[in-house]
Design a protein around this motif. Structure first.
Motif, PDB file in Angstrom:
ATOM      1  N   LYS A   1      24.413  38.819  20.034  1.00 39.48           N
ATOM      2  CA  LYS A   1      24.559  40.221  19.644  1.00 39.48           C
ATOM      3  C   LYS A   1      24.744  40.382  18.130  1.00 39.48           C
ATOM      4  CE  LYS A   1      26.983  41.347  23.928  1.00 39.48           C
ATOM      5  NZ  LYS A   1      26.367  42.439  24.672  1.00 39.48           N
ATOM      6  N   LEU A   2      25.013  39.266  17.454  1.00 32.45           N
ATOM      7  CA  LEU A   2      25.263  39.352  16.011  1.00 32.45           C
ATOM      8  C   LEU A   2      24.132  38.735  15.193  1.00 32.45           C
ATOM      9  CD1 LEU A   2      29.006  38.365  16.105  1.00 32.45           C
ATOM     10  CD2 LEU A   2      28.160  40.423  14.996  1.00 32.45           C
ATOM     11  N   LYS A   3      23.008  38.497  15.842  1.00 35.86           N
ATOM     12  CA  LYS A   3      22.006  37.662  15.172  1.00 35.86           C
ATOM     13  C   LYS A   3      21.384  38.301  13.922  1.00 35.86           C
ATOM     14  CE  LYS A   3      17.880  38.195  18.113  1.00 35.86           C
ATOM     15  NZ  LYS A   3      18.128  39.577  18.422  1.00 35.86           N
TER      16      LYS A   3
ATOM     17  N   THR B   1      36.803  26.531  19.743  1.00 35.79           N
ATOM     18  CA  THR B   1      35.951  27.383  20.578  1.00 35.79           C
ATOM     19  C   THR B   1      36.646  28.717  20.889  1.00 35.79           C
ATOM     20  OG1 THR B   1      36.734  25.898  22.307  1.00 35.79           O
ATOM     21  CG2 THR B   1      34.436  25.700  21.670  1.00 35.79           C
ATOM     22  N   ARG B   2      37.951  28.680  21.119  1.00 34.06           N
ATOM     23  CA  ARG B   2      38.710  29.929  21.338  1.00 34.06           C
ATOM     24  C   ARG B   2      38.687  30.795  20.081  1.00 34.06           C
ATOM     25  NH1 ARG B   2      42.168  31.958  18.414  1.00 34.06           N
ATOM     26  NH2 ARG B   2      43.222  29.984  18.199  1.00 34.06           N
ATOM     27  N   HIS B   3      38.807  30.125  18.955  1.00 37.41           N
ATOM     28  CA  HIS B   3      38.837  30.810  17.668  1.00 37.41           C
ATOM     29  C   HIS B   3      37.475  31.461  17.379  1.00 37.41           C
ATOM     30  CE1 HIS B   3      40.517  30.180  13.306  1.00 37.41           C
ATOM     31  NE2 HIS B   3      40.378  31.439  13.611  1.00 37.41           N
ATOM     32  N   LEU B   4      36.407  30.739  17.670  1.00 35.70           N
ATOM     33  CA  LEU B   4      35.055  31.282  17.479  1.00 35.70           C
ATOM     34  C   LEU B   4      34.867  32.542  18.333  1.00 35.70           C
ATOM     35  CD1 LEU B   4      32.908  28.025  17.524  1.00 35.70           C
ATOM     36  CD2 LEU B   4      32.846  29.752  15.718  1.00 35.70           C
ATOM     37  N   ARG B   5      35.336  32.457  19.558  1.00 35.29           N
ATOM     38  CA  ARG B   5      35.203  33.606  20.463  1.00 35.29           C
ATOM     39  C   ARG B   5      35.949  34.816  19.889  1.00 35.29           C
ATOM     40  NH1 ARG B   5      38.312  35.653  24.611  1.00 35.29           N
ATOM     41  NH2 ARG B   5      37.129  36.672  26.269  1.00 35.29           N
ATOM     42  N   ASP B   6      37.180  34.594  19.424  1.00 35.69           N
ATOM     43  CA  ASP B   6      37.970  35.697  18.870  1.00 35.69           C
ATOM     44  C   ASP B   6      37.272  36.308  17.655  1.00 35.69           C
ATOM     45  OD1 ASP B   6      39.890  35.308  20.759  1.00 35.69           O
ATOM     46  OD2 ASP B   6      41.363  34.394  19.421  1.00 35.69           O
ATOM     47  N   TYR B   7      36.704  35.466  16.802  1.00 33.72           N
ATOM     48  CA  TYR B   7      36.031  36.001  15.609  1.00 33.72           C
ATOM     49  C   TYR B   7      34.764  36.765  15.990  1.00 33.72           C
ATOM     50  CZ  TYR B   7      38.934  33.859  11.942  1.00 33.72           C
ATOM     51  OH  TYR B   7      39.967  33.538  11.079  1.00 33.72           O
ATOM     52  N   LEU B   8      33.997  36.221  16.936  1.00 36.50           N
ATOM     53  CA  LEU B   8      32.779  36.931  17.349  1.00 36.50           C
ATOM     54  C   LEU B   8      33.135  38.302  17.908  1.00 36.50           C
ATOM     55  CD1 LEU B   8      30.826  33.951  18.984  1.00 36.50           C
ATOM     56  CD2 LEU B   8      30.256  35.110  16.844  1.00 36.50           C
TER      57      LEU B   8
ATOM     58  N   PHE C   1      34.069  40.619  15.013  1.00 35.88           N
ATOM     59  CA  PHE C   1      32.889  41.134  14.294  1.00 35.88           C
ATOM     60  C   PHE C   1      32.199  42.218  15.130  1.00 35.88           C
ATOM     61  CE2 PHE C   1      32.493  36.488  12.667  1.00 35.88           C
ATOM     62  CZ  PHE C   1      33.502  36.710  11.745  1.00 35.88           C
ATOM     63  N   LEU C   2      32.086  41.951  16.420  1.00 36.50           N
ATOM     64  CA  LEU C   2      31.414  42.917  17.291  1.00 36.50           C
ATOM     65  C   LEU C   2      32.198  44.219  17.386  1.00 36.50           C
ATOM     66  CD1 LEU C   2      30.156  40.584  20.143  1.00 36.50           C
ATOM     67  CD2 LEU C   2      28.751  42.044  18.678  1.00 36.50           C
ATOM     68  N   SER C   3      33.507  44.122  17.378  1.00 36.46           N
ATOM     69  CA  SER C   3      34.298  45.343  17.494  1.00 36.46           C
ATOM     70  C   SER C   3      34.077  46.240  16.275  1.00 36.46           C
ATOM     71  CB  SER C   3      35.791  45.017  17.669  1.00 36.46           C
ATOM     72  OG  SER C   3      36.363  44.694  16.435  1.00 36.46           O
TER      73      SER C   3
END
Ligand code: UDP
Length: 406
Positions: A25-27, A384-391, A394-396
């Motif tokens: 979604k952020l590509k 991996t948890r951290h990546l998810r939180d950052y993604l 950004f999406l929010s």
């Protein structure tokens, strides 16, 4: 360099699939990270691993570093200390130097990101550029904000308020602010050179190279040489333990480009060690990841006796290696250590010494704490948890934009 698929064996396919789905979604977006040093300290440590993995996920993440002279970093170190609640005198000249370097960087840095992700107080005022750009701005604060000096916080707050959102590492750091605040803890990378599994032979080789004899229990603190990491308190605690149990202390760390105090603290620590053959004060060069990994794995007990701590990546690193940790109950450390379950929390030199002795006397207890600690890190503090939180973060921000245009 690790690929995102390499993490599947540790965290499972579902976690990786979710990351891929979010990243898709952020590509079309460029995420531009900016901090003040490319080596040394936790922020550089995280960005060095995070940015390539975001790229592997198909997100155009990049990393720029603000440039500053010696005077500027002396000022930002003063800010850092004052924000951590240490009594520090900040003069009008200091503020001027800070603003002048910010201005120079605003002119020199190319702000190409759709999302500008600013890390820590040093580059916070770059947000002055924002009015000329369409980008979204996030300020990520990695430091312990439990009791910041009111004057310096007032100064920084005038910049922080210009961001779309800010991110803190622990609930106790949140401040009254008119912008959205997110709680995202840092993380460690289980596949990095600092945290990957090592064979006994690899550990022994490094210890031999560092001339550390493994004949007695080793107590270790790995940290930049910084007063807030309390290396002097570590030595005092070690001396109390040493009256009862024969052991060695290793205090190892290097510096960071944005920390000009390191050399002075190192010298003072060497003096405090008074040539005790059982106290090793090691100045580590940058990129000593394998050495740190081996030192942590060779240790019987790991300390983090910080007076203030943003998160304390070194605690997560030690727990990931299933080591018993005695650490101060400050900043983000209690998020990692539940007292007497996944490690031990202390408040004083005497408390630290007491718990070290307990661990040296009860190896089974020490093993249990270490194992619980490892499980806790696996569940909560891997990259991996951290990546998810950052993604999601950004999406929010993107979602918000959509709502505005609808
Ligand atoms: N570190 C390092 N070399 C050193 C000292 C520390 O690579 O000489 C690493 C350490 O392993 C950890 C990070 O730097 O990954 C320090 O992060 P932490 O949150 O513990 O403290 P900070 O330095 O950011 O205050």
């Amino acid at each position: 360099m690790s690929k995102i698929s390499d993490y599947e064996s540790i965290v499972g396919a579902e976690v990786i699939n979710e990351l891929k789905m979010l990243a898709k979604k952020l590509k079309d977006k460029v995420i531009q990270n900016i901090n003040s040093t490319s080596v040394g300290g936790g922020v550089a440590e995280i960005l060095g691993r995070m940015v390539p993995l975001l790229q592997d996920l198909g997100v155009d993440a990049r990393w720029d570093v603000l440039k500053g002279g010696e005077k500027y970093f002396q000022v930002t170190k003063k800010f850092h200390n004052a924000l951590h609640g240490r009594k520090t005198e900040i003069t009008s000249d200091d503020y001027e130097i800070f603003l002048e370097t910010t201005k120079e960087n605003i002119e020199q840095i190319e702000f190409y990101g759709d999302i500008i992700f600013i890390h820590d107080p040093q580059p916070v005022a770059l947000v002055e550029k924002r009015r000329y750009l369409k980008s979204r701005w996030i300020w990520r604060c990695h430091i312990d904000f439990t009791s910041p000096d009111p004057e310096i916080w007032k100064f920084l707050k005038s910049f922080v308020e210009q961001y779309d959102a800010c991110v803190f590492s622990a609930p106790s750091f949140a401040r009254p602010l008119p912008i959205r605040q997110f709680l995202i803890s840092p993380s460690i990378d289980p596949l990095s050179e600092k945290n990957r599994d090592l064979s006994e032979e690899e550990i022994n080789n490094v210890l031999e190279e560092l001339k550390i004899n493994r004949d007695k229990p080793i107590i270790t603190q790995i940290s930049r040489f910084d007063y807030l990491k309390d290396p002097f308190g570590v030595i005092e605690a070690f001396r109390l333990v040493k009256k009862y149990v024969d052991c060695r202390l290793v205090l190892a760390g290097g510096g960071a480009v944005d920390d000009p105090e390191g050399q002075k603290v190192f010298q003072e620590v060497v003096e405090k060690a008074e040539n005790d053959p059982d106290i090793l004060v090691l100045l580590l060069p940058p990129a000593s990841d394998l050495e740190i990994n081996a030192l942590q794995r060779a240790s019987t007990v790991i300390l983090q006796k910080s007076l203030r701590e943003g998160f304390g990546l070194t605690v997560a690193e030690a727990l990931w290696k299933a080591k018993p940790v005695v650490a101060s109950a400050v900043g983000g450390i209690p998020l990692q250590i539940a007292h007497k379950y996944s490690g031990l929390l202390s408040h004083t030199v005497q408390g630290t010494a007491y718990w070290i002795r307990q661990l040296l006397h009860s190896p089974e207890y020490a093993t249990r704490l270490g194992e619980n600690g490892k499980a806790h890190i696996k569940q909560n503090f891997l990259l991996t948890r951290h990546l998810r939180d950052y993604l999601l973060l950004f999406l929010s921000l993107e979602e918000e934009e959509d709502v505005i245009y609808l």
